[in-house]
Design a protein around this motif. Sequence first.
Motif, mmCIF file in Angstrom:
data_model
loop_
_atom_site.group_PDB
_atom_site.id
_atom_site.type_symbol
_atom_site.label_atom_id
_atom_site.label_comp_id
_atom_site.label_asym_id
_atom_site.label_seq_id
_atom_site.Cartn_x
_atom_site.Cartn_y
_atom_site.Cartn_z
ATOM 1 N N LYS A 284 0.851 -1.193 0.000
ATOM 2 C CA LYS A 284 0.000 0.000 0.000
ATOM 3 C C LYS A 284 0.884 1.239 0.000
ATOM 4 O O LYS A 284 1.825 1.333 0.791
ATOM 5 N N ILE A 285 0.584 2.180 -0.868
ATOM 6 C CA ILE A 285 1.339 3.436 -0.898
ATOM 7 C C ILE A 285 0.954 4.245 0.341
ATOM 8 O O ILE A 285 -0.223 4.558 0.540
ATOM 9 N N LYS B 98 -0.969 6.480 -9.497
ATOM 10 C CA LYS B 98 -1.462 5.970 -8.214
ATOM 11 C C LYS B 98 -1.398 7.088 -7.181
ATOM 12 O O LYS B 98 -0.732 8.098 -7.397
ATOM 13 N N LYS B 99 -2.081 6.877 -6.054
ATOM 14 C CA LYS B 99 -2.076 7.891 -4.992
ATOM 15 C C LYS B 99 -1.895 7.217 -3.632
ATOM 16 O O LYS B 99 -1.986 5.998 -3.522
ATOM 17 N N GLY C 123 -2.623 5.553 -0.337
ATOM 18 C CA GLY C 123 -3.762 4.721 0.033
ATOM 19 C C GLY C 123 -4.050 3.624 -0.979
ATOM 20 O O GLY C 123 -4.742 2.660 -0.661
ATOM 21 N N ASP C 124 -3.516 3.756 -2.196
ATOM 22 C CA ASP C 124 -3.738 2.735 -3.221
ATOM 23 C C ASP C 124 -2.934 1.485 -2.924
ATOM 24 O O ASP C 124 -1.784 1.563 -2.487
ATOM 25 N N GLU C 125 -3.540 0.343 -3.190
ATOM 26 C CA GLU C 125 -2.843 -0.942 -3.125
ATOM 27 C C GLU C 125 -2.173 -1.151 -4.487
ATOM 28 O O GLU C 125 -2.770 -0.854 -5.522
ATOM 29 N N VAL C 126 -0.942 -1.639 -4.478
ATOM 30 C CA VAL C 126 -0.228 -1.915 -5.716
ATOM 31 C C VAL C 126 0.289 -3.347 -5.714
ATOM 32 O O VAL C 126 0.505 -3.932 -4.657
ATOM 33 N N GLU C 127 0.455 -3.885 -6.893
ATOM 34 C CA GLU C 127 1.048 -5.199 -7.075
ATOM 35 C C GLU C 127 2.441 -5.016 -7.661
ATOM 36 O O GLU C 127 2.730 -3.978 -8.272
ATOM 37 N N ASP D 227 3.374 -2.845 -10.971
ATOM 38 C CA ASP D 227 2.424 -1.777 -11.308
ATOM 39 C C ASP D 227 3.183 -0.469 -11.533
ATOM 40 O O ASP D 227 4.075 -0.118 -10.757
ATOM 41 N N ILE E 78 3.586 3.298 -11.132
ATOM 42 C CA ILE E 78 3.106 4.299 -10.187
ATOM 43 C C ILE E 78 3.173 5.697 -10.801
ATOM 44 O O ILE E 78 2.282 6.511 -10.644
#
Length: 71
Positions: free
Chosen positions: A12-13, A55-56, A58-62, A65, A67
């Motif tokens: 998570k960012i 992305k921002k 709170g975003d979940e990333v794999e 991904d 950004i």
Amino acid sequence: MASEITAPLPGKIVRMDIEVGSSVEEDMEILAIEAMKMENIIYAPCDGTIEKILKKVGDEVEEGDVIATVA
């Protein structure tokens, strides 16, 4: 040609120190991803200007991904 800033791991960012138009230098801290209760710092891959942020906080990333991009 733009370079992509990608997530090296899933998580998570939790912090983003860049915005579109920001100047960055190679190896500069630009964001943090929390994974397994640890904060992982992500660094700029090259000198340039942030062109796009996909992305921002709170975003979940794999892993892999995109950004942001640096031009």
